[in-house]
Motif scaffolding. Sequence first.
Motif, PDB file in Angstrom:
ATOM      1  N   ARG A 153       0.829  -1.204   0.000  1.00 43.10           N
ATOM      2  CA  ARG A 153       0.000   0.000   0.000  1.00 43.10           C
ATOM      3  C   ARG A 153       0.869   1.261   0.000  1.00 43.10           C
ATOM      4  NH1 ARG A 153      -4.622   2.078   4.334  1.00 43.10           N
ATOM      5  NH2 ARG A 153      -5.306   3.841   3.048  1.00 43.10           N
ATOM      6  N   LEU A 154       1.967   1.244   0.751  1.00 40.35           N
ATOM      7  CA  LEU A 154       2.883   2.381   0.712  1.00 40.35           C
ATOM      8  C   LEU A 154       3.350   2.645  -0.713  1.00 40.35           C
ATOM      9  CD1 LEU A 154       5.303   1.872   3.773  1.00 40.35           C
ATOM     10  CD2 LEU A 154       3.450   3.544   3.587  1.00 40.35           C
ATOM     11  N   ALA A 155       3.667   1.561  -1.423  1.00 40.11           N
ATOM     12  CA  ALA A 155       4.199   1.693  -2.777  1.00 40.11           C
ATOM     13  C   ALA A 155       3.140   2.117  -3.785  1.00 40.11           C
ATOM     14  CB  ALA A 155       4.820   0.366  -3.215  1.00 40.11           C
ATOM     15  N   ALA A 156       1.911   1.674  -3.570  1.00 43.61           N
ATOM     16  CA  ALA A 156       0.859   1.880  -4.569  1.00 43.61           C
ATOM     17  C   ALA A 156       0.092   3.185  -4.395  1.00 43.61           C
ATOM     18  CB  ALA A 156      -0.120   0.710  -4.535  1.00 43.61           C
ATOM     19  N   ASP A 157       0.113   3.749  -3.200  1.00 42.77           N
ATOM     20  CA  ASP A 157      -0.751   4.891  -2.887  1.00 42.77           C
ATOM     21  C   ASP A 157       0.107   6.064  -2.394  1.00 42.77           C
ATOM     22  OD1 ASP A 157      -2.543   6.730  -1.844  1.00 42.77           O
ATOM     23  OD2 ASP A 157      -3.836   5.209  -0.931  1.00 42.77           O
TER      24      ASP A 157
END
Length: 199
Positions: A153-157
């Motif tokens: 989620r850190l990477a995607a958002d």
Amino acid sequence: LLFAEESVDAGRILFLGRILSRTRYKGTERLLHVLAKLPSERFEAVFAGGGDDHEHLRTLAGTLGVATRTRFSGPIHEDDLVDVYRSAEAFYLASEVGAGMGEGLPLTPIEAMACGVPAVLGDRDGSREILGEGGGLCGDPEDLDGQAAYLERLAADPGFLAGERKAALDRVRSAFGFGAFAVATTAAVVPAGVEEAAR
């Protein structure tokens, strides 16, 4: 360059500390298992620090198919710590507990958060005192799927990452900054002084 001053390396998960066979409980092997659950084109693990366990971890990385995404820096000079922390998208220290294992209140995640890096921590020891609302993930050190989901989620958002970075900084300032230290020290010292004066 392994560590660049100007930017965060997207998808970099950092472990910083002595990399020793006797301190695997800190999560060095778990980090590689988490890495194996993450998309190969996006994530890497960096182990920053000296120690006797590099070869074991290299072998494990090969077994898990993540050798090309696993890097070892060797010992880090104190002057370079800020750049090392800031190069990462997340910091990892998911310790387990038991005889001779666990953390008191570990300093490295606090240092990482002070550099705006969210921390992935275990909830079995003093590490659970570090996080407030946001700024990282604190949970079962064996919940590798949960850790992988958080990192994805850190990477995607980008909005979520920005919020977690700000929350990490805010938490360090409010809980571990000089102001918090001064308040806690005054609360401890002043009553003792009043009690001494009353004798």
